[in-house]
Design an enzyme around this catalytic site. Structure first.
Site, mmCIF file in Angstrom:
data_model
loop_
_atom_site.group_PDB
_atom_site.id
_atom_site.type_symbol
_atom_site.label_atom_id
_atom_site.label_comp_id
_atom_site.label_asym_id
_atom_site.label_seq_id
_atom_site.Cartn_x
_atom_site.Cartn_y
_atom_site.Cartn_z
ATOM 1 N N SER A 107 0.834 -1.204 0.000
ATOM 2 C CA SER A 107 0.000 0.000 0.000
ATOM 3 C C SER A 107 0.871 1.257 0.000
ATOM 4 C CB SER A 107 -0.961 -0.048 1.196
ATOM 5 O OG SER A 107 -2.038 0.840 1.041
ATOM 6 N N GLU A 163 -2.064 14.208 12.789
ATOM 7 C CA GLU A 163 -2.076 15.527 12.145
ATOM 8 C C GLU A 163 -1.343 15.490 10.807
ATOM 9 O OE1 GLU A 163 -0.955 20.219 13.062
ATOM 10 O OE2 GLU A 163 -0.413 18.661 14.508
ATOM 11 N N HIS A 213 -7.245 -6.286 0.725
ATOM 12 C CA HIS A 213 -6.115 -5.366 0.619
ATOM 13 C C HIS A 213 -4.938 -5.817 1.481
ATOM 14 C CE1 HIS A 213 -4.002 -1.643 -0.024
ATOM 15 N NE2 HIS A 213 -4.117 -1.245 1.223
#
Length: 310
Positions: free
Chosen positions: A135, A231, A290
C-alpha cells in the site's frame, strides 16, 4: 513533480476526488500542496527510522519490507521469520516516519519517505536490496526504484498501483473514526482497547480492520492516544493517495501482487504500470483483501519466493 502535473493534480484535488475536506483533509494542507510550499518539504532532512533485522545465513541480497498507512514494522514479523528460514536471506522490517516507533515529522510525502529509506540503507551499508512494500509502503518502494534504481535489485509492490488511489478507499473514514475516539485516563489497557474498539465499530465495520487500527493505541503516563501522527497523516492524505510524476522507468524484475477481493490494482492501472515498470508481472492471490499478507500469509510467502527464483 512538474508544474503542469502539479496543476492538474491540484485541479483534481480541489474538485474533491479524495473526500470532503470537512471529513478528513486539512484545507490548509491542500492550499500548501497547491501553492508550491513543497520547496520546504523537498529540503526536509531524513529521519532515523526504527527497524528490526532478521538475520539469515546466506549472502543473497537482503529483503526490506515497507508497511502501509497505519501499519508498522511488526506487521511483517512472522512473514520475515518464515522468509529467513526458507531463503537464508537477511530481512529488514521498517517503521515509516510518523508510524510505529519512528520519529514524527510534519512532512509525509513520498520523497521524504524515500529519503528516509535511502538514509537507512546507507547507514546499514546496504548497497542493493529487494524492496517489498504494501500500500503506502508500495508507493515508497516504487518511488525509490524509479528515482534510485541502483539500490533495488527486485521490486514487489503489494496491492497498490502508481496511480491516484481511488476515492472508494476507506482511509478517510478510518481517520475520522480514530480522531473521535475518547478514552479516560488511568484505566487498564485491556479496558481502553475495548472502549476504543466499541467507538471505532460505529464506522469501521470489519473486525480485522479495527484490530489493525488498534495496534496504534498506546499509553503514556496513564493517557491513551494514537502512536501514529494523525495531524501529519490528515494534512498529507492527498500526497499519500497520490503518486509522484515520473518520466523515468525501473527496468528491474517487478511483481505487482494484488488481492482478488481488492480493487487497489485494476485493469485501468495496467498501462501506467507497464510504462513505469516494463518488466512487471501482475498477479492476484485468490480470496485476499487489501491486507494480503494477513489474509493469505502462506500464499504471500510462496509468491515472493517464486519471484525471487524467477
Amino acid at each position: 513533480m512538474t508544474n503542469l502535473a502539479m496543476s492538474a493534480l491540484c485541479r483534481i484535488l480541489t474538485r474533491g476526488v479524495y473526500c470532503s475536506p470537512s471529513s478528513c483533509l486539512s484545507v490548509t494542507g491542500l492550499r500548501h500542496f497547491c501553492s508550491g510550499v513543497s520547496t520546504a518539504e523537498r529540503a526536509a532532512s531524513p529521519v532515523s527510522l526504527t527497524y528490526d533485522v532478521f538475520d539469515g545465513k546466506g549472502d543473497s541480497t537482503p529483503l526490506v519490507f515497507l508497511h502501509g498507512l497505519f501499519g508498522s514494522k511488526s506487521n511483517f514479523h512472522s512473514i520475515a521469520k518464515s522468509l529467513v528460514q526458507r531463503t537464508d536471506r537477511k530481512v529488514l522490517t521498517v517503521d515509516a516516519r510518523n508510524h510505529g516507533k519512528s520519529p514524527h515529522s510534519p512532512v509525509l510525502t513520498y520523497k521524504a519517505m524515500t529519503d528516509d529509506l535511502t538514509h537507512l540503507l546507507g547507514q546499514l551499508h546496504i548497497g542493493k536490496c529487494v524492496l517489498i512494500g504494501h500500500s503506502m509502503g508500495g508507493k515508497v518502494a516504487m518511488t525509490t526504484a524509479l528515482s534510485q534504481p541502483s539500490l533495488v535489485e527486485r521490486l514487489v509492490v503489494v496491492d497498490i498501483s502508481p496511480s491516484l488511489t481511488s476515492v472508494q478507499t476507506s482511509f478517510c473514514a478510518y481517520i475520522q473514526a480514530m480522531k473521535e475516539v475518547k478514552i479516560a485516563s488511568n484505566i487498564p489497557r485491556s479496558t481502553a482497547r475495548r472502549l476504543a474498539e466499541d467507538q471505532l465499530r460505529k464506522i469501521v465495520k470489519e473486525r480485522s480492520v479495527r484490530q489493525f487500527l488498534l495496534t496504534n493505541l498506546e499509553e503514556q503516563n496513564g493517557h491513551y492516544g494514537w502512536r501514529v501522527n494523525m495531524e501529519a497523516i490528515t494534512n498529507h492524505l492527498e500526497d499519500i493517495m497520490g503518486f509522484p510524476a515520473f518520466n523515468t522507468t525501473y527496468e528491474g524484475p517487478t511483481l505487482f501482487l494484488g488481492g482478488s477481493s481488492s480493487a487497489y490494482i485494476s485493469s485501468e492501472d495496467y498501462p501506467e504500470i507497464q510504462r513505469l515498470f516494463p518488466c512487471a508481472d501482475i498477479q492476484y492471490i485468490p480470496d485476499a483483501s487489501h491486507w494480503i499478507h494477513a489474509d493469505k500469509p502462506l500464499d504471500f510467502i510462496s509468491s515472493i519466493i517464486t519471484f525471487l527464483h524467477s
